[in-house]
Motif scaffolding. Sequence first.
Motif, PDB file in Angstrom:
ATOM      1  N   MET A   1       0.840  -1.178   0.000  1.00 30.38           N
ATOM      2  CA  MET A   1       0.000   0.000   0.000  1.00 30.38           C
ATOM      3  C   MET A   1       0.886   1.242   0.000  1.00 30.38           C
ATOM      4  SD  MET A   1      -3.218   0.668   2.391  1.00 30.38           S
ATOM      5  CE  MET A   1      -3.008   1.871   3.652  1.00 30.38           C
ATOM      6  N   ALA A   2       0.573   2.201  -0.841  1.00 30.65           N
ATOM      7  CA  ALA A   2       1.362   3.429  -0.961  1.00 30.65           C
ATOM      8  C   ALA A   2       1.035   4.386   0.173  1.00 30.65           C
ATOM      9  CB  ALA A   2       1.066   4.087  -2.300  1.00 30.65           C
ATOM     10  N   ASP A   3       2.050   5.171   0.529  1.00 34.84           N
ATOM     11  CA  ASP A   3       1.835   6.197   1.549  1.00 34.84           C
ATOM     12  C   ASP A   3       0.854   7.248   1.038  1.00 34.84           C
ATOM     13  OD1 ASP A   3       3.661   5.024   3.255  1.00 34.84           O
ATOM     14  OD2 ASP A   3       5.302   6.352   2.683  1.00 34.84           O
ATOM     15  N   THR A   4       0.093   7.789   1.964  1.00 30.03           N
ATOM     16  CA  THR A   4      -0.793   8.895   1.613  1.00 30.03           C
ATOM     17  C   THR A   4       0.043  10.164   1.489  1.00 30.03           C
ATOM     18  OG1 THR A   4      -1.221   9.577   3.892  1.00 30.03           O
ATOM     19  CG2 THR A   4      -2.661   7.848   2.968  1.00 30.03           C
ATOM     20  N   PRO A   5      -0.503  11.183   0.821  1.00 29.54           N
ATOM     21  CA  PRO A   5       0.238  12.445   0.758  1.00 29.54           C
ATOM     22  C   PRO A   5       0.613  12.979   2.153  1.00 29.54           C
ATOM     23  CG  PRO A   5      -1.532  12.462  -0.849  1.00 29.54           C
ATOM     24  CD  PRO A   5      -1.702  11.217  -0.001  1.00 29.54           C
ATOM     25  N   GLN A   6      -0.258  12.817   3.128  1.00 25.77           N
ATOM     26  CA  GLN A   6       0.053  13.294   4.486  1.00 25.77           C
ATOM     27  C   GLN A   6       1.198  12.489   5.096  1.00 25.77           C
ATOM     28  OE1 GLN A   6      -1.224  16.083   6.038  1.00 25.77           O
ATOM     29  NE2 GLN A   6       0.480  15.691   7.436  1.00 25.77           N
ATOM     30  N   GLU A   7       1.210  11.181   4.860  1.00 27.05           N
ATOM     31  CA  GLU A   7       2.314  10.362   5.364  1.00 27.05           C
ATOM     32  C   GLU A   7       3.622  10.735   4.680  1.00 27.05           C
ATOM     33  OE1 GLU A   7       0.093   6.180   6.575  1.00 27.05           O
ATOM     34  OE2 GLU A   7       0.512   6.579   4.460  1.00 27.05           O
ATOM     35  N   GLN A   8       3.563  11.038   3.394  1.00 26.21           N
ATOM     36  CA  GLN A   8       4.758  11.480   2.677  1.00 26.21           C
ATOM     37  C   GLN A   8       5.248  12.815   3.232  1.00 26.21           C
ATOM     38  OE1 GLN A   8       3.463  11.503  -1.409  1.00 26.21           O
ATOM     39  NE2 GLN A   8       3.837   9.303  -1.662  1.00 26.21           N
ATOM     40  N   LEU A   9       4.324  13.729   3.488  1.00 26.59           N
ATOM     41  CA  LEU A   9       4.682  15.024   4.062  1.00 26.59           C
ATOM     42  C   LEU A   9       5.291  14.841   5.447  1.00 26.59           C
ATOM     43  CD1 LEU A   9       4.741  18.104   4.003  1.00 26.59           C
ATOM     44  CD2 LEU A   9       2.387  18.082   4.837  1.00 26.59           C
ATOM     45  N   ASN A  10       4.691  13.989   6.248  1.00 27.29           N
ATOM     46  CA  ASN A  10       5.226  13.735   7.585  1.00 27.29           C
ATOM     47  C   ASN A  10       6.642  13.167   7.515  1.00 27.29           C
ATOM     48  OD1 ASN A  10       2.798  14.608   8.653  1.00 27.29           O
ATOM     49  ND2 ASN A  10       2.026  12.553   9.091  1.00 27.29           N
ATOM     50  N   GLY A  11       6.885  12.270   6.575  1.00 24.96           N
ATOM     51  CA  GLY A  11       8.216  11.703   6.397  1.00 24.96           C
ATOM     52  C   GLY A  11       9.223  12.758   5.966  1.00 24.96           C
ATOM     53  N   PHE A  12       8.807  13.632   5.077  1.00 27.46           N
ATOM     54  CA  PHE A  12       9.657  14.728   4.622  1.00 27.46           C
ATOM     55  C   PHE A  12      10.002  15.651   5.789  1.00 27.46           C
ATOM     56  CE2 PHE A  12       9.564  19.204   3.209  1.00 27.46           C
ATOM     57  CZ  PHE A  12      10.715  19.241   2.440  1.00 27.46           C
ATOM     58  N   VAL A  13       9.018  16.046   6.546  1.00 29.60           N
ATOM     59  CA  VAL A  13       9.231  16.934   7.697  1.00 29.60           C
ATOM     60  C   VAL A  13      10.148  16.263   8.715  1.00 29.60           C
ATOM     61  CG1 VAL A  13       8.070  18.024   9.672  1.00 29.60           C
ATOM     62  CG2 VAL A  13       7.114  18.270   7.373  1.00 29.60           C
ATOM     63  N   GLN A  14       9.948  14.987   8.969  1.00 25.84           N
ATOM     64  CA  GLN A  14      10.796  14.266   9.926  1.00 25.84           C
ATOM     65  C   GLN A  14      12.237  14.184   9.435  1.00 25.84           C
ATOM     66  OE1 GLN A  14       9.850  13.214  13.087  1.00 25.84           O
ATOM     67  NE2 GLN A  14      12.071  13.096  13.239  1.00 25.84           N
ATOM     68  N   ALA A  15      12.414  13.934   8.150  1.00 28.25           N
ATOM     69  CA  ALA A  15      13.768  13.867   7.590  1.00 28.25           C
ATOM     70  C   ALA A  15      14.478  15.213   7.729  1.00 28.25           C
ATOM     71  CB  ALA A  15      13.717  13.437   6.124  1.00 28.25           C
TER      72      ALA A  15
END
Length: 91
Positions: A1-15
């Motif tokens: 299952m692909a990450d949602t846009p919010q999960e992608q954003l959260n990953g970006f912010v965390q990185a």
Amino acid sequence: MADTPQEQLNGFVQAINDLHIATVRDEDARAASEAAANLHSGSGYLDAPMEVLEAFSRAIEIGYAAALQDVRQGKFDTDIAEWRPELLERE
């Protein structure tokens, strides 16, 4: 299952946050923050979610702090002499 846009954003912010912690030293934090504020305010990029704006500023701080570290390590000594010859002139 692909990450949602919010999960992608959260990953970006965390990185960005993780890299900020690893890169921006306490003694550079104020200068990096001021530089980021100046660049960010001049960018016109102000109409985004707050977490994106904060990540954008932190990313600028990371670059500024990394450059300060390079200068401290002497990586630009030759270039600085060319850019600012008056710093090496003797009275």
